[in-house]
Design a protein around this motif. Structure first.
Motif, PDB file in Angstrom:
ATOM      1  N   PHE A  53    -103.938  -7.227  19.560  1.00  0.00           N
ATOM      2  CA  PHE A  53    -104.870  -8.209  20.094  1.00  0.00           C
ATOM      3  C   PHE A  53    -105.482  -8.975  18.932  1.00  0.00           C
ATOM      4  O   PHE A  53    -106.067  -8.372  18.023  1.00  0.00           O
ATOM      5  CB  PHE A  53    -105.953  -7.495  20.891  1.00  0.00           C
ATOM      6  CG  PHE A  53    -107.129  -8.351  21.272  1.00  0.00           C
ATOM      7  CD1 PHE A  53    -108.427  -7.936  20.978  1.00  0.00           C
ATOM      8  CD2 PHE A  53    -106.943  -9.554  21.925  1.00  0.00           C
ATOM      9  CE1 PHE A  53    -109.521  -8.710  21.339  1.00  0.00           C
ATOM     10  CE2 PHE A  53    -108.032 -10.334  22.286  1.00  0.00           C
ATOM     11  CZ  PHE A  53    -109.318  -9.910  21.989  1.00  0.00           C
ATOM     12  N   ASN A  54    -105.313 -10.280  18.938  1.00  0.00           N
ATOM     13  CA  ASN A  54    -105.897 -11.133  17.906  1.00  0.00           C
ATOM     14  C   ASN A  54    -106.817 -12.128  18.594  1.00  0.00           C
ATOM     15  O   ASN A  54    -106.360 -13.125  19.168  1.00  0.00           O
ATOM     16  CB  ASN A  54    -104.795 -11.855  17.120  1.00  0.00           C
ATOM     17  CG  ASN A  54    -105.336 -12.588  15.916  1.00  0.00           C
ATOM     18  OD1 ASN A  54    -106.388 -13.219  15.991  1.00  0.00           O
ATOM     19  ND2 ASN A  54    -104.632 -12.509  14.800  1.00  0.00           N
ATOM     20  N   LYS A  55    -108.110 -11.860  18.527  1.00  0.00           N
ATOM     21  CA  LYS A  55    -109.076 -12.672  19.269  1.00  0.00           C
ATOM     22  C   LYS A  55    -109.147 -14.097  18.724  1.00  0.00           C
ATOM     23  O   LYS A  55    -109.222 -15.059  19.487  1.00  0.00           O
ATOM     24  CB  LYS A  55    -110.457 -12.021  19.217  1.00  0.00           C
ATOM     25  CG  LYS A  55    -111.489 -12.700  20.078  1.00  0.00           C
ATOM     26  CD  LYS A  55    -112.795 -11.935  20.082  1.00  0.00           C
ATOM     27  CE  LYS A  55    -113.807 -12.609  20.986  1.00  0.00           C
ATOM     28  NZ  LYS A  55    -115.090 -11.863  21.017  1.00  0.00           N
ATOM     29  N   SER A  56    -109.092 -14.249  17.407  1.00  0.00           N
ATOM     30  CA  SER A  56    -109.234 -15.579  16.818  1.00  0.00           C
ATOM     31  C   SER A  56    -108.055 -16.483  17.171  1.00  0.00           C
ATOM     32  O   SER A  56    -108.194 -17.693  17.303  1.00  0.00           O
ATOM     33  CB  SER A  56    -109.390 -15.467  15.310  1.00  0.00           C
ATOM     34  OG  SER A  56    -108.226 -14.904  14.735  1.00  0.00           O
ATOM     35  N   GLN A  57    -106.881 -15.876  17.317  1.00  0.00           N
ATOM     36  CA  GLN A  57    -105.696 -16.654  17.672  1.00  0.00           C
ATOM     37  C   GLN A  57    -105.365 -16.557  19.156  1.00  0.00           C
ATOM     38  O   GLN A  57    -104.344 -17.097  19.590  1.00  0.00           O
ATOM     39  CB  GLN A  57    -104.500 -16.182  16.831  1.00  0.00           C
ATOM     40  CG  GLN A  57    -104.687 -16.416  15.338  1.00  0.00           C
ATOM     41  CD  GLN A  57    -103.445 -16.091  14.529  1.00  0.00           C
ATOM     42  OE1 GLN A  57    -102.380 -15.851  15.070  1.00  0.00           O
ATOM     43  NE2 GLN A  57    -103.589 -16.072  13.212  1.00  0.00           N
ATOM     44  N   THR A  58    -106.189 -15.891  19.910  1.00  0.00           N
ATOM     45  CA  THR A  58    -105.970 -15.636  21.350  1.00  0.00           C
ATOM     46  C   THR A  58    -104.512 -15.261  21.605  1.00  0.00           C
ATOM     47  O   THR A  58    -103.814 -15.877  22.434  1.00  0.00           O
ATOM     48  CB  THR A  58    -106.392 -16.833  22.239  1.00  0.00           C
ATOM     49  OG1 THR A  58    -105.633 -18.000  21.870  1.00  0.00           O
ATOM     50  CG2 THR A  58    -107.863 -17.114  22.095  1.00  0.00           C
ATOM     51  N   SER A  59    -104.066 -14.233  20.886  1.00  0.00           N
ATOM     52  CA  SER A  59    -102.674 -13.801  21.014  1.00  0.00           C
ATOM     53  C   SER A  59    -102.590 -12.305  21.267  1.00  0.00           C
ATOM     54  O   SER A  59    -103.523 -11.548  20.950  1.00  0.00           O
ATOM     55  CB  SER A  59    -101.878 -14.162  19.759  1.00  0.00           C
ATOM     56  OG  SER A  59    -102.301 -13.377  18.650  1.00  0.00           O
ATOM     57  N   PHE A  60    -101.466 -11.902  21.812  1.00  0.00           N
ATOM     58  CA  PHE A  60    -101.203 -10.486  22.095  1.00  0.00           C
ATOM     59  C   PHE A  60     -99.689 -10.312  22.028  1.00  0.00           C
ATOM     60  O   PHE A  60     -99.019 -10.051  23.016  1.00  0.00           O
ATOM     61  CB  PHE A  60    -101.761 -10.117  23.472  1.00  0.00           C
ATOM     62  CG  PHE A  60    -101.787  -8.642  23.775  1.00  0.00           C
ATOM     63  CD1 PHE A  60    -101.190  -8.139  24.932  1.00  0.00           C
ATOM     64  CD2 PHE A  60    -102.440  -7.749  22.935  1.00  0.00           C
ATOM     65  CE1 PHE A  60    -101.237  -6.784  25.225  1.00  0.00           C
ATOM     66  CE2 PHE A  60    -102.489  -6.393  23.216  1.00  0.00           C
ATOM     67  CZ  PHE A  60    -101.886  -5.910  24.371  1.00  0.00           C
ATOM     68  N   HIS A  61     -99.153 -10.421  20.831  1.00  0.00           N
ATOM     69  CA  HIS A  61     -97.701 -10.361  20.639  1.00  0.00           C
ATOM     70  C   HIS A  61     -97.185  -8.933  20.735  1.00  0.00           C
ATOM     71  O   HIS A  61     -97.823  -8.001  20.242  1.00  0.00           O
ATOM     72  CB  HIS A  61     -97.306 -10.954  19.296  1.00  0.00           C
ATOM     73  CG  HIS A  61     -97.722 -12.393  19.116  1.00  0.00           C
ATOM     74  ND1 HIS A  61     -97.861 -13.268  20.168  1.00  0.00           N
ATOM     75  CD2 HIS A  61     -98.039 -13.093  17.982  1.00  0.00           C
ATOM     76  CE1 HIS A  61     -98.239 -14.452  19.719  1.00  0.00           C
ATOM     77  NE2 HIS A  61     -98.361 -14.374  18.400  1.00  0.00           N
ATOM     78  N   LEU A  62     -96.000  -8.783  21.289  1.00  0.00           N
ATOM     79  CA  LEU A  62     -95.350  -7.473  21.472  1.00  0.00           C
ATOM     80  C   LEU A  62     -94.269  -7.312  20.420  1.00  0.00           C
ATOM     81  O   LEU A  62     -93.468  -8.230  20.199  1.00  0.00           O
ATOM     82  CB  LEU A  62     -94.740  -7.389  22.878  1.00  0.00           C
ATOM     83  CG  LEU A  62     -94.046  -6.091  23.260  1.00  0.00           C
ATOM     84  CD1 LEU A  62     -95.078  -4.968  23.440  1.00  0.00           C
ATOM     85  CD2 LEU A  62     -93.241  -6.275  24.555  1.00  0.00           C
ATOM     86  N   ARG A  63     -94.243  -6.139  19.799  1.00  0.00           N
ATOM     87  CA  ARG A  63     -93.269  -5.909  18.729  1.00  0.00           C
ATOM     88  C   ARG A  63     -92.610  -4.552  18.912  1.00  0.00           C
ATOM     89  O   ARG A  63     -93.189  -3.633  19.475  1.00  0.00           O
ATOM     90  CB  ARG A  63     -93.945  -5.937  17.352  1.00  0.00           C
ATOM     91  CG  ARG A  63     -94.659  -7.222  17.023  1.00  0.00           C
ATOM     92  CD  ARG A  63     -95.247  -7.176  15.614  1.00  0.00           C
ATOM     93  NE  ARG A  63     -95.995  -8.393  15.315  1.00  0.00           N
ATOM     94  CZ  ARG A  63     -97.308  -8.531  15.464  1.00  0.00           C
ATOM     95  NH1 ARG A  63     -98.016  -7.513  15.909  1.00  0.00           N
ATOM     96  NH2 ARG A  63     -97.888  -9.668  15.160  1.00  0.00           N
ATOM     97  N   LYS A  64     -91.373  -4.481  18.388  1.00  0.00           N
ATOM     98  CA  LYS A  64     -90.693  -3.195  18.277  1.00  0.00           C
ATOM     99  C   LYS A  64     -89.838  -3.243  17.019  1.00  0.00           C
ATOM    100  O   LYS A  64     -89.098  -4.207  16.816  1.00  0.00           O
ATOM    101  CB  LYS A  64     -89.834  -2.903  19.504  1.00  0.00           C
ATOM    102  CG  LYS A  64     -89.291  -1.471  19.527  1.00  0.00           C
ATOM    103  CD  LYS A  64     -88.628  -1.112  20.842  1.00  0.00           C
ATOM    104  CE  LYS A  64     -88.215   0.364  20.839  1.00  0.00           C
ATOM    105  NZ  LYS A  64     -87.572   0.778  22.120  1.00  0.00           N
ATOM    106  N   PRO A  65     -89.942  -2.240  16.157  1.00  0.00           N
ATOM    107  CA  PRO A  65     -89.237  -2.284  14.871  1.00  0.00           C
ATOM    108  C   PRO A  65     -87.721  -2.133  14.994  1.00  0.00           C
ATOM    109  O   PRO A  65     -86.985  -2.602  14.128  1.00  0.00           O
ATOM    110  CB  PRO A  65     -89.846  -1.127  14.077  1.00  0.00           C
ATOM    111  CG  PRO A  65     -90.444  -0.226  15.087  1.00  0.00           C
ATOM    112  CD  PRO A  65     -90.831  -1.068  16.253  1.00  0.00           C
ATOM    113  N   SER A  66     -87.254  -1.487  16.072  1.00  0.00           N
ATOM    114  CA  SER A  66     -85.821  -1.253  16.218  1.00  0.00           C
ATOM    115  C   SER A  66     -85.502  -1.136  17.704  1.00  0.00           C
ATOM    116  O   SER A  66     -85.911  -0.171  18.358  1.00  0.00           O
ATOM    117  CB  SER A  66     -85.419   0.034  15.482  1.00  0.00           C
ATOM    118  OG  SER A  66     -84.050   0.325  15.689  1.00  0.00           O
TER     119      SER A  66
END
Lengths: 110, 115
Positions: free
Chosen positions: B67-80
């Protein structure tokens, strides 16, 4: 504990008919949420019931209606079906700030 | 009114490669954030959620979101990623104005993992 259940799995209706979809929330949970997932329109909030009352509805015409029973199960009724009502209808229970969905009812209007 | 933008409609990736699925929301009011996954011909499964506290949340199958409040983002990640991760992923938000009840969904990102 059992999850959210929905019936029927599939429903085929003719334009102008009425469709009734059913949902049972997670045991003991009083809120039921309905969403429509139509091709090209994405997932849209339809209705929210809590303690037997309609609490909020999305931007849908009045022919989309429903009710919640004393056991907290819910029914979604769609009257005067139109072809564009063909969609997956999803029901959800709210648990700890998140919503947990049932498998959905796929309504096809021909 | 709240809205959710998923910047990529499709993301192809090879097995064992890292992946990021991007999500931005519009309103800066207090929000809850979610990622859901939908496998073909199935309903939605809650993958992970942010309600409060640590801005990094993790799922049991290796996904994480920040959660990045300043960028209003919630990116989903997976390393592999694995072949079995092939599915459609939806970002969703509920906010204080809606009593944290109504979920607003993004249009979805179709993740295709290739061998």
């Amino acid at each position: 504990e059992a999850g959210v259940t929905q019936s029927p799995t599939h429903l085929i209706k003719t334009r102008g008919q009425q469709a009734t979809l059913r949902c049972s929330p997670i045991s003991g949970h009083t809120s039921v949420y309905w969403y429509q997932q139509a091709l090209g329109l994405g997932l849209q909030f339809l209705l929210w019931y809590d303690e037997g009352e309609e609490r909020n509805r999305g931007n849908f015409p009045p022919r989309f209606s429903g009710r919640q029973f004393p056991n907290y199960s819910s029914e979604l009724n769609v009257n005067a079906l139109e072809l564009e009502d063909s969609a997956l209808y999803l029901c959800a229970s709210r648990v700890g700030g998140g919503q947990y969905f049932g498998p959905g009812t796929r309504l096809t209007v021909t | 009114a709240q809205s959710v933008t998923q910047l990529d409609s499709q993301v192809p990736v090879f097995e064992e490669a890292p992946v990021e699925l991007r999500c931005n929301y519009s309103s800066s009011v207090s929000v809850y954030l979610f990622w859901y996954v939908q496998y073909p011909n199935q309903g939605l499964q809650l993958l992970l959620k942010y309600l409060s506290g640590s801005t990094l949340v993790e799922s049991i199958n290796g996904f994480e979101a920040e959660f990045n409040k300043s960028q209003t983002s919630f990116h989903l990640r997976k390393p592999s990623v694995h072949i079995s991760d092939t599915a459609e992923y939806f970002c969703a938000v509920s906010d204080r104005d809606g009593g944290y009840n109504k979920l607003i969904f993004g249009a979805g990102t179709r993740l295709a993992v290739h061998p």
